[in-house]
Scaffold this motif. Structure first.
Motif, PDB file in Angstrom:
ATOM      1  N   LEU A 165      -2.716  18.579  11.934  1.00 22.76           N
ATOM      2  CA  LEU A 165      -3.488  18.518  10.686  1.00 22.76           C
ATOM      3  C   LEU A 165      -2.729  19.168   9.533  1.00 22.76           C
ATOM      4  O   LEU A 165      -2.755  18.703   8.397  1.00 22.76           O
ATOM      5  CB  LEU A 165      -4.815  19.263  10.873  1.00 22.76           C
ATOM      6  N   ARG A 166      -2.048  20.259   9.854  1.00 20.97           N
ATOM      7  CA  ARG A 166      -1.312  20.984   8.804  1.00 20.97           C
ATOM      8  C   ARG A 166      -0.042  20.240   8.424  1.00 20.97           C
ATOM      9  O   ARG A 166       0.294  20.099   7.252  1.00 20.97           O
ATOM     10  CB  ARG A 166      -0.904  22.352   9.307  1.00 20.97           C
ATOM     11  N   GLU A 167       0.659  19.776   9.465  1.00 23.51           N
ATOM     12  CA  GLU A 167       1.959  19.150   9.185  1.00 23.51           C
ATOM     13  C   GLU A 167       1.828  17.884   8.374  1.00 23.51           C
ATOM     14  O   GLU A 167       2.697  17.560   7.570  1.00 23.51           O
ATOM     15  CB  GLU A 167       2.704  18.859  10.490  1.00 23.51           C
ATOM     16  N   MET A 168       0.735  17.155   8.573  1.00 20.98           N
ATOM     17  CA  MET A 168       0.584  15.905   7.821  1.00 20.98           C
ATOM     18  C   MET A 168       0.523  16.233   6.330  1.00 20.98           C
ATOM     19  O   MET A 168       1.141  15.546   5.509  1.00 20.98           O
ATOM     20  CB  MET A 168      -0.665  15.171   8.280  1.00 20.98           C
ATOM     21  N   ILE A 169      -0.198  17.281   5.986  1.00 19.48           N
ATOM     22  CA  ILE A 169      -0.279  17.666   4.569  1.00 19.48           C
ATOM     23  C   ILE A 169       1.079  18.171   4.088  1.00 19.48           C
ATOM     24  O   ILE A 169       1.541  17.820   3.005  1.00 19.48           O
ATOM     25  CB  ILE A 169      -1.384  18.715   4.368  1.00 19.48           C
ATOM     26  N   ASN A 170       1.733  18.975   4.910  1.00 13.63           N
ATOM     27  CA  ASN A 170       3.075  19.470   4.548  1.00 13.63           C
ATOM     28  C   ASN A 170       4.013  18.325   4.204  1.00 13.63           C
ATOM     29  O   ASN A 170       4.663  18.314   3.166  1.00 13.63           O
ATOM     30  CB  ASN A 170       3.697  20.211   5.738  1.00 13.63           C
ATOM     31  N   PHE A 171       4.098  17.370   5.129  1.00 10.72           N
ATOM     32  CA  PHE A 171       5.034  16.263   4.922  1.00 10.72           C
ATOM     33  C   PHE A 171       4.674  15.446   3.684  1.00 10.72           C
ATOM     34  O   PHE A 171       5.556  14.990   2.955  1.00 10.72           O
ATOM     35  CB  PHE A 171       5.079  15.343   6.143  1.00 10.72           C
ATOM     36  N   LEU A 172       3.378  15.268   3.443  1.00  9.13           N
ATOM     37  CA  LEU A 172       2.990  14.465   2.278  1.00  9.13           C
ATOM     38  C   LEU A 172       3.323  15.189   0.981  1.00  9.13           C
ATOM     39  O   LEU A 172       3.723  14.556  -0.002  1.00  9.13           O
ATOM     40  CB  LEU A 172       1.505  14.105   2.351  1.00  9.13           C
ATOM     41  N   LYS A 189       1.578   9.291  -2.364  1.00  9.63           N
ATOM     42  CA  LYS A 189       0.949   8.294  -3.244  1.00  9.63           C
ATOM     43  C   LYS A 189       0.510   7.062  -2.429  1.00  9.63           C
ATOM     44  O   LYS A 189      -0.592   6.547  -2.606  1.00  9.63           O
ATOM     45  CB  LYS A 189       1.937   7.907  -4.348  1.00  9.63           C
ATOM     46  N   LYS A 190       1.393   6.630  -1.520  1.00 14.37           N
ATOM     47  CA  LYS A 190       1.060   5.435  -0.729  1.00 14.37           C
ATOM     48  C   LYS A 190      -0.175   5.681   0.141  1.00 14.37           C
ATOM     49  O   LYS A 190      -1.009   4.801   0.323  1.00 14.37           O
ATOM     50  CB  LYS A 190       2.256   5.040   0.158  1.00 14.37           C
ATOM     51  N   VAL A 191      -0.264   6.895   0.685  1.00 21.51           N
ATOM     52  CA  VAL A 191      -1.414   7.241   1.531  1.00 21.51           C
ATOM     53  C   VAL A 191      -2.701   7.211   0.709  1.00 21.51           C
ATOM     54  O   VAL A 191      -3.695   6.570   1.090  1.00 21.51           O
ATOM     55  CB  VAL A 191      -1.211   8.653   2.162  1.00 21.51           C
ATOM     56  N   VAL A 192      -2.663   7.891  -0.438  1.00 16.75           N
ATOM     57  CA  VAL A 192      -3.874   7.961  -1.266  1.00 16.75           C
ATOM     58  C   VAL A 192      -4.268   6.555  -1.741  1.00 16.75           C
ATOM     59  O   VAL A 192      -5.452   6.177  -1.701  1.00 16.75           O
ATOM     60  CB  VAL A 192      -3.665   8.923  -2.453  1.00 16.75           C
ATOM     61  N   ASP A 193      -3.261   5.770  -2.152  1.00 18.65           N
ATOM     62  CA  ASP A 193      -3.568   4.402  -2.611  1.00 18.65           C
ATOM     63  C   ASP A 193      -4.225   3.587  -1.507  1.00 18.65           C
ATOM     64  O   ASP A 193      -5.195   2.858  -1.735  1.00 18.65           O
ATOM     65  CB  ASP A 193      -2.277   3.693  -3.072  1.00 18.65           C
ATOM     66  N   GLU A 194      -3.689   3.707  -0.293  1.00 22.89           N
ATOM     67  CA  GLU A 194      -4.245   2.900   0.812  1.00 22.89           C
ATOM     68  C   GLU A 194      -5.693   3.325   1.124  1.00 22.89           C
ATOM     69  O   GLU A 194      -6.578   2.483   1.293  1.00 22.89           O
ATOM     70  CB  GLU A 194      -3.390   3.037   2.076  1.00 22.89           C
ATOM     71  N   ILE A 195      -5.917   4.628   1.131  1.00 21.17           N
ATOM     72  CA  ILE A 195      -7.268   5.122   1.449  1.00 21.17           C
ATOM     73  C   ILE A 195      -8.245   4.727   0.335  1.00 21.17           C
ATOM     74  O   ILE A 195      -9.329   4.183   0.591  1.00 21.17           O
ATOM     75  CB  ILE A 195      -7.258   6.656   1.631  1.00 21.17           C
ATOM     76  N   ASP A 196      -7.845   4.976  -0.922  1.00 19.72           N
ATOM     77  CA  ASP A 196      -8.751   4.678  -2.037  1.00 19.72           C
ATOM     78  C   ASP A 196      -9.077   3.184  -2.100  1.00 19.72           C
ATOM     79  O   ASP A 196     -10.216   2.796  -2.366  1.00 19.72           O
ATOM     80  CB  ASP A 196      -8.132   5.153  -3.366  1.00 19.72           C
ATOM     81  N   ALA A 197      -8.057   2.352  -1.827  1.00 19.42           N
ATOM     82  CA  ALA A 197      -8.294   0.899  -1.867  1.00 19.42           C
ATOM     83  C   ALA A 197      -9.307   0.504  -0.791  1.00 19.42           C
ATOM     84  O   ALA A 197     -10.208  -0.316  -1.030  1.00 19.42           O
ATOM     85  CB  ALA A 197      -6.977   0.156  -1.665  1.00 19.42           C
ATOM     86  N   VAL A 213      -5.423  16.636  -3.537  1.00 15.12           N
ATOM     87  CA  VAL A 213      -4.979  17.753  -2.694  1.00 15.12           C
ATOM     88  C   VAL A 213      -3.622  18.212  -3.229  1.00 15.12           C
ATOM     89  O   VAL A 213      -2.583  17.624  -2.930  1.00 15.12           O
ATOM     90  CB  VAL A 213      -4.860  17.301  -1.218  1.00 15.12           C
ATOM     91  N   LYS A 214      -3.672  19.253  -4.074  1.00 12.25           N
ATOM     92  CA  LYS A 214      -2.438  19.657  -4.756  1.00 12.25           C
ATOM     93  C   LYS A 214      -1.750  20.800  -4.032  1.00 12.25           C
ATOM     94  O   LYS A 214      -2.418  21.738  -3.582  1.00 12.25           O
ATOM     95  CB  LYS A 214      -2.758  20.111  -6.185  1.00 12.25           C
ATOM     96  N   GLU A 215      -0.426  20.706  -3.988  1.00  8.82           N
ATOM     97  CA  GLU A 215       0.344  21.804  -3.416  1.00  8.82           C
ATOM     98  C   GLU A 215       0.319  22.965  -4.418  1.00  8.82           C
ATOM     99  O   GLU A 215       0.400  22.747  -5.635  1.00  8.82           O
ATOM    100  CB  GLU A 215       1.792  21.347  -3.210  1.00  8.82           C
ATOM    101  N   ALA A 216       0.181  24.202  -3.927  1.00  6.88           N
ATOM    102  CA  ALA A 216       0.145  25.343  -4.850  1.00  6.88           C
ATOM    103  C   ALA A 216       1.135  26.406  -4.408  1.00  6.88           C
ATOM    104  O   ALA A 216       1.598  26.404  -3.263  1.00  6.88           O
ATOM    105  CB  ALA A 216      -1.264  25.934  -4.869  1.00  6.88           C
ATOM    106  N   ASP A 217       1.459  27.294  -5.351  1.00  6.74           N
ATOM    107  CA  ASP A 217       2.312  28.429  -5.000  1.00  6.74           C
ATOM    108  C   ASP A 217       1.476  29.481  -4.297  1.00  6.74           C
ATOM    109  O   ASP A 217       0.265  29.554  -4.501  1.00  6.74           O
ATOM    110  CB  ASP A 217       2.920  29.050  -6.269  1.00  6.74           C
ATOM    111  N   ALA A 218       2.156  30.303  -3.529  1.00  8.39           N
ATOM    112  CA  ALA A 218       1.441  31.394  -2.864  1.00  8.39           C
ATOM    113  C   ALA A 218       0.853  32.314  -3.926  1.00  8.39           C
ATOM    114  O   ALA A 218       1.513  32.595  -4.931  1.00  8.39           O
ATOM    115  CB  ALA A 218       2.404  32.168  -1.982  1.00  8.39           C
ATOM    116  N   PRO A 269       6.403  13.077  -2.084  1.00  9.53           N
ATOM    117  CA  PRO A 269       5.365  12.559  -3.005  1.00  9.53           C
ATOM    118  C   PRO A 269       5.230  11.033  -2.955  1.00  9.53           C
ATOM    119  O   PRO A 269       4.125  10.505  -3.142  1.00  9.53           O
ATOM    120  CB  PRO A 269       5.877  13.010  -4.380  1.00  9.53           C
ATOM    121  N   ARG A 270       6.321  10.342  -2.659  1.00  6.85           N
ATOM    122  CA  ARG A 270       6.260   8.879  -2.552  1.00  6.85           C
ATOM    123  C   ARG A 270       5.260   8.479  -1.446  1.00  6.85           C
ATOM    124  O   ARG A 270       4.420   7.594  -1.636  1.00  6.85           O
ATOM    125  CB  ARG A 270       7.671   8.360  -2.210  1.00  6.85           C
TER     126      ARG A 270
END
Ligand code: HEM
Length: 533
Positions: free
Chosen positions: A327-334, A342-350, A486-491, A338-339
């Motif tokens: 669950l964590r790594e999927m977010i890390n990799f995304l 975007k594809k993941v979010v587009d596919e889900i939203d569509a 789901v935005k990446e943030a600094d510590a 960023p490319r």
């Protein structure tokens, strides 16, 4: 008469020689010990059946080397470095090899291979995971496999949905509404533990609800793994405990309030309650426990309470940190790509926009149609193995040949999935890159990749919980990515760590800092109205 005298003399000489040796040992015991060790090391280096295989000097003479690697908490990376230096087969300890080439997966993990016996330390030795011999494993697998089937997992789907809703609502209240940055890593773990405790014991432990490590269970569990590792890596120590009768000390016990023992105590209580209900004729809701209580041994007898307990315990420790790592790594990799994000979010939203997704939580059939999301899931598990170790098997007699050298029966062999997943021979020049498209481009290649996919284990003992894990992970991620940015943030100030990893035999992470922004989408209506059970 003369013959008698001769034999008497001989006896006296023998006794004398024995006494002399005893005297030397007594007076020079340290020297003798050193001599024995030197003899042992020379044998391991030059005359051992594995002496033809390359490896670090210390690894070839002692088991301490592989234990030291374990306690570096980066075993996977060191295995990778060792293969780069010594080649596809490396001697990791006097009696063990690691292999990197995926084509050896079907040989190492073949259908009738045995694995080392870890029953002294595991605390679930009556379970399918605890069976060392392949025949015993097959017997146990027959009685529980149905519980993990897609049909049975579907029966539990609404329980998973409840946990997804709780997680999303908690995120919304604590972080989206407040704009606070937070570490997603412990939440992934809380969610996964809640799901497995719910479906394995009939009761969620309430990690997400209380935003805490309930009863210190996660800590206890993570303390237990290194103890198991020490005894697995140092067979002489395990042997010593066995012959001296101290092995009882190794076994986790329900009266302990730490490690796996603590978990057993907790499990026993829940199990006893549920068993009482079952005996009264109330099988209760559809979950793993119900299946196990109704399941039969080969002789037709029902599974004993101990057997059921062992299987439930395995679900807790095989199904929690593994799922949360993914669950964590999927977010890390995304975030790192960023490319792909975007594809993941587009596919889900569509899919939502076209009315193909149920709200508030999509069902499993709908999720399996999201081809890109599923490719991201596979690619994540390929590169970020949740169990990044060389899971060992015992080579059976007489042995096999590899790299022109003979590996005798009895040798311990393993292929680290982290290493195997980075082999250019199978994955091409971009083997170390995160590129989900590789699972979609060419049908023949995809089949080949699937054939050697090692992320959920291999051979006759692959992960039984794959269906449940896939369901959990896809449900969380699709709901999360559709409802929030789901935005990446600094510590935050005062926190020095970000994307930190520790391999304790399972990959633990911390510092996945996120900021969530609520998206203006229709699906919020159903989510806002959903009631958390
Ligand atoms: C992403 C999540 C998961 C990953 C990556 C994963 C990985 C693995 C791996 C690599 C093995 C093989 C161990 C071996 O060869 O000895 C395994 C076995 C197993 N897993 Fe999982 N697992 C996951 C989730 C789960 C879940 C959710 C459950 C329970 C519901 C589960 C239950 C089991 C069981 C029972 C076994 C033993 C199978 C046997 O020995 O026949 N796993 N898992």
């Amino acid at each position: 008469m003369l013959a008698d005298l001769k034999s008497e003399l001989l006896n006296l000489r023998t006794i004398h020689a024995v006494l002399e040796v005893y005297h030397i040992i007594r007076t020079h015991w340290a020297l003798v010990l050193v001599g024995i060790l030197i003899f042992r090391y020379i044998r391991r280096l030059y005359f051992h059946p594995l002496s033809a295989f390359p490896g670090p000097f210390l690894a070839r003479i002692s088991n301490v080397y592989s234990m030291a690697i374990y306690f570096s908490w980066r075993e996977h990376e060191i295995h990778m470095e060792l293969h780069k230096k010594y080649g596809p087969v490396v001697r990791l300890s006097p009696d063990a090899l690691i292999i990197s080439d995926p084509k050896y997966l079907p040989i190492v993990y073949h259908m009738r291979v045995n694995k080392p016996d870890m029953s002294e330390t595991q605390g679930a030795n009556e379970s399918v995971l605890g069976a060392a011999h392949y025949k015993e494993h097959a017997k146990r697998k027959r009685r529980v496999a149905g519980a993990y089937s897609m049909t049975n997992v579907r029966r539990m789907e609404h329980h998973v949905d409840g946990h997804v809703i709780r997680l999303i609502k908690t995120f919304d209240d604590l972080y989206a509404k407040t704009g606070k940055v937070f570490d997603y890593a412990p939440w992934a773990q809380y969610f996964a533990y809640d799901v497995v405790s719910d479906v394995a014991f009939g009761k969620p432990l309430g990690f997400v609800e209380t935003n805490s490590d309930v009863f210190g269970l996660l800590k206890m569990f993570q303390q237990g793994i290194p103890i198991t590792a020490v005894f697995t890596k140092l067979p002489t120590l395990a042997w010593f405990f066995r012959v001296t009768g101290l092995k009882g000390l190794l076994k986790p016990k329900p009266n302990q309030n730490f490690g796996i023992g603590g978990l057993m105590h907790f499990k026993d209580k829940l199990l006893a309650e549920r068993y009482e209900e079952f005996k009264k004729g109330n099988g209760g809701r559809n979950d793993f426990l119900k299946f196990f209580f109704e399941s039969k041994n080969e002789d037709g007898s029902p599974m004993s309470l101990n057997q059921v307990g062992a299987e439930a315990l395995v679900i807790m420790f095989a199904g929690s940190d593994t799922t949360s790592a993914a669950l964590r790594e999927m977010i890390n990799f995304l975030h790192l790509n960023p490319r792909c994000y975007k594809k993941v979010v587009d596919e889900i939203d569509a899919a939502y926009a076209e009315g193909r997704m149920t709200t508030p939580v999509p069902n499993f059939d709908e999720l399996s149609q999201l081809t890109y999301v599923n490719a991201v899931f596979k690619e994540t598990l390929r590169l970020a193995a949740a169990v990044p170790v060389a899971i060992q098997r015992i080579v059976d007699m007489p042995g096999f040949e590899i790299d022109g050298k003979f590996v005798p029966g009895g040798t311990l062999v393993g292929i680290n999935s982290y290493v195997c997943a980075r082999q250019k021979s199978l994955y091409g020049e971009d083997a170390e890159e995160f590129r989900p498209e590789r699972w979609l481009e060419d049908e023949e290649k995809r089949k080949e990749l699937e054939r050697y996919d090692h992320s959920f284990g291999y051979g006759s003992r692959p992960c039984l919980g794959k269906n449940l894990a896939t369901m959990e992970i896809l449900k969380v991620l699709c709901t999360l990515f559709h409802l929030f940015e789901v935005k990446e943030a600094d510590a935050p100030e005062g926190c020095t760590y970000k994307r930190e990893k520790k391999n304790i035999g399972l990959m633990l992470q911390r510092g996945i800092w996120l900021k969530l922004v609520r998206k203006n989408v229709e699906a919020w209506k159903a989510m806002d109205q959903a009631v958390v059970a």
